[in-house]
Design an enzyme around this catalytic site. Structure first.
Site, PDB file in Angstrom:
ATOM      1  N   LYS A  12       0.978 -16.241  -9.962  1.00 35.63           N
ATOM      2  CA  LYS A  12       2.305 -16.739 -10.353  1.00 35.63           C
ATOM      3  C   LYS A  12       3.230 -16.965  -9.140  1.00 35.63           C
ATOM      4  CE  LYS A  12       2.250 -14.584 -14.951  1.00 35.63           C
ATOM      5  NZ  LYS A  12       3.062 -13.844 -15.936  1.00 35.63           N
ATOM      6  N   TYR A  52       2.492 -21.800 -22.653  1.00 40.49           N
ATOM      7  CA  TYR A  52       2.894 -20.522 -23.256  1.00 40.49           C
ATOM      8  C   TYR A  52       3.345 -20.686 -24.710  1.00 40.49           C
ATOM      9  CZ  TYR A  52       2.822 -17.487 -19.051  1.00 40.49           C
ATOM     10  OH  TYR A  52       2.459 -16.704 -17.974  1.00 40.49           O
ATOM     11  N   ASN A 115       5.173 -10.618 -12.652  1.00 40.54           N
ATOM     12  CA  ASN A 115       4.044  -9.674 -12.635  1.00 40.54           C
ATOM     13  C   ASN A 115       2.812 -10.248 -11.934  1.00 40.54           C
ATOM     14  OD1 ASN A 115       3.321 -11.444 -14.638  1.00 40.54           O
ATOM     15  ND2 ASN A 115       2.961  -9.896 -16.209  1.00 40.54           N
ATOM     16  N   HIS A 118      -1.525 -13.979 -14.238  1.00 43.22           N
ATOM     17  CA  HIS A 118      -1.794 -14.175 -15.665  1.00 43.22           C
ATOM     18  C   HIS A 118      -3.300 -14.259 -15.843  1.00 43.22           C
ATOM     19  CE1 HIS A 118      -1.784 -15.933 -19.712  1.00 43.22           C
ATOM     20  NE2 HIS A 118      -2.758 -16.710 -19.255  1.00 43.22           N
ATOM     21  N   GLU A 129      -7.175 -22.441 -22.181  1.00 40.73           N
ATOM     22  CA  GLU A 129      -6.388 -22.405 -20.946  1.00 40.73           C
ATOM     23  C   GLU A 129      -7.124 -23.091 -19.790  1.00 40.73           C
ATOM     24  OE1 GLU A 129      -5.163 -18.324 -20.309  1.00 40.73           O
ATOM     25  OE2 GLU A 129      -3.830 -18.376 -22.039  1.00 40.73           O
TER      26      GLU A 129
HETATM   27  P1  CMP Z   1       1.494 -13.159 -19.057  1.00 37.60           P
HETATM   28  O1  CMP Z   1       0.231 -12.375 -19.107  1.00 37.60           O
HETATM   29  O2  CMP Z   1       1.538 -14.329 -18.177  1.00 37.60           O
HETATM   30  O3  CMP Z   1       1.849 -13.635 -20.553  1.00 37.60           O
HETATM   31  C1  CMP Z   1       3.166 -13.867 -20.982  1.00 37.60           C
HETATM   32  C2  CMP Z   1       4.188 -13.351 -20.019  1.00 37.60           C
HETATM   33  O4  CMP Z   1       5.468 -13.134 -20.540  1.00 37.60           O
HETATM   34  C3  CMP Z   1       3.766 -12.007 -19.486  1.00 37.60           C
HETATM   35  O5  CMP Z   1       2.653 -12.150 -18.629  1.00 37.60           O
HETATM   36  C4  CMP Z   1       5.056 -11.516 -18.837  1.00 37.60           C
HETATM   37  O6  CMP Z   1       5.168 -11.904 -17.479  1.00 37.60           O
HETATM   38  C5  CMP Z   1       6.145 -12.257 -19.643  1.00 37.60           C
HETATM   39  N1  CMP Z   1       7.020 -11.357 -20.379  1.00 37.60           N
HETATM   40  C6  CMP Z   1       8.343 -11.250 -20.210  1.00 37.60           C
HETATM   41  N2  CMP Z   1       8.870 -10.354 -21.052  1.00 37.60           N
HETATM   42  C7  CMP Z   1       7.862  -9.850 -21.775  1.00 37.60           C
HETATM   43  C8  CMP Z   1       7.773  -8.861 -22.807  1.00 37.60           C
HETATM   44  N3  CMP Z   1       8.848  -8.207 -23.255  1.00 37.60           N
HETATM   45  N4  CMP Z   1       6.544  -8.607 -23.317  1.00 37.60           N
HETATM   46  C9  CMP Z   1       5.446  -9.281 -22.880  1.00 37.60           C
HETATM   47  N5  CMP Z   1       5.477 -10.231 -21.894  1.00 37.60           N
HETATM   48  C10 CMP Z   1       6.673 -10.499 -21.344  1.00 37.60           C
END
Ligand code: CMP
Length: 136
Positions: A12, A52, A115, A118, A129
């Site tokens: 990311k 998403y 984070n 993904h 995906e």
């Molecule tokens: P990712 O695995 O990319 O999938 C969706 C993303 O939403 C997740 O990682 C997080 O970076 C983001 N996100 C932000 N807020 C939340 C939340 N409360 N719960 C889950 N995902 C979140």
């Protein structure tokens, strides 16, 4: 019986911005993944919204899509035995604060939004995906 699968991984914007993509790719290779295809791209917010879409009803959807399209990302097709589960284990919990020691999100993640990585959450979503980013 072999259970070699492919999964979609995204490094990311927060990680690419900090020049962590090389280090994160090393982690995948050291954990038995092959990088089958990869590209560094920046996507439009509309594309992030499509990617998403499963989260469209969530309160964090708008910020999430703005964020994914805010800077360059590295998208990869990873291949390994049980790739989907193995990648999820290597990444750790969505929230870096809850992620186990040694996981990518623990090592590199800044916050639940930033984070760093993904990964697809199921075989079905892995196919969807992978096609999203790599189908010609
Ligand atoms: P990712 O695995 O990319 O999938 C969706 C993303 O939403 C997740 O990682 C997080 O970076 C983001 N996100 C932000 N807020 C939340 C939340 N409360 N719960 C889950 N995902 C979140």
């Amino acid at each position: 019986m072999s259970n070699v699968k492919q999964t979609l991984s995204i490094i990311k914007p927060d990680a690419v911005e900090r020049n962590l993509d090389g280090q994160i790719k090393e982690e995948f290779l050291n954990n038995g993944f092959k990088i089958i295809q990869e590209k560094k791209i920046q996507i439009e917010k509309q594309e992030a919204e499509k990617f998403y879409k499963v989260h469209e009803t969530k309160p964090f959807y708008n910020d999430l899509c703005s964020y994914l399209s805010s800077g360059p990302i590295v998208v990869m097709i990873l291949e390994r035995e049980n790739a989907i589960i193995a990648n999820r284990e290597l990444m750790g919990s969505t929230n870096p604060k809850e992620a186990a020691e040694g996981t990518l999100r623990k090592k590199f993640g800044i916050s639940i939004d930033k984070n760093s990585v993904h990964g697809s959450d199921s075989e079905e979503n892995a196919r969807i995906e992978i096609d999203f980013f790599f189908k010609s």
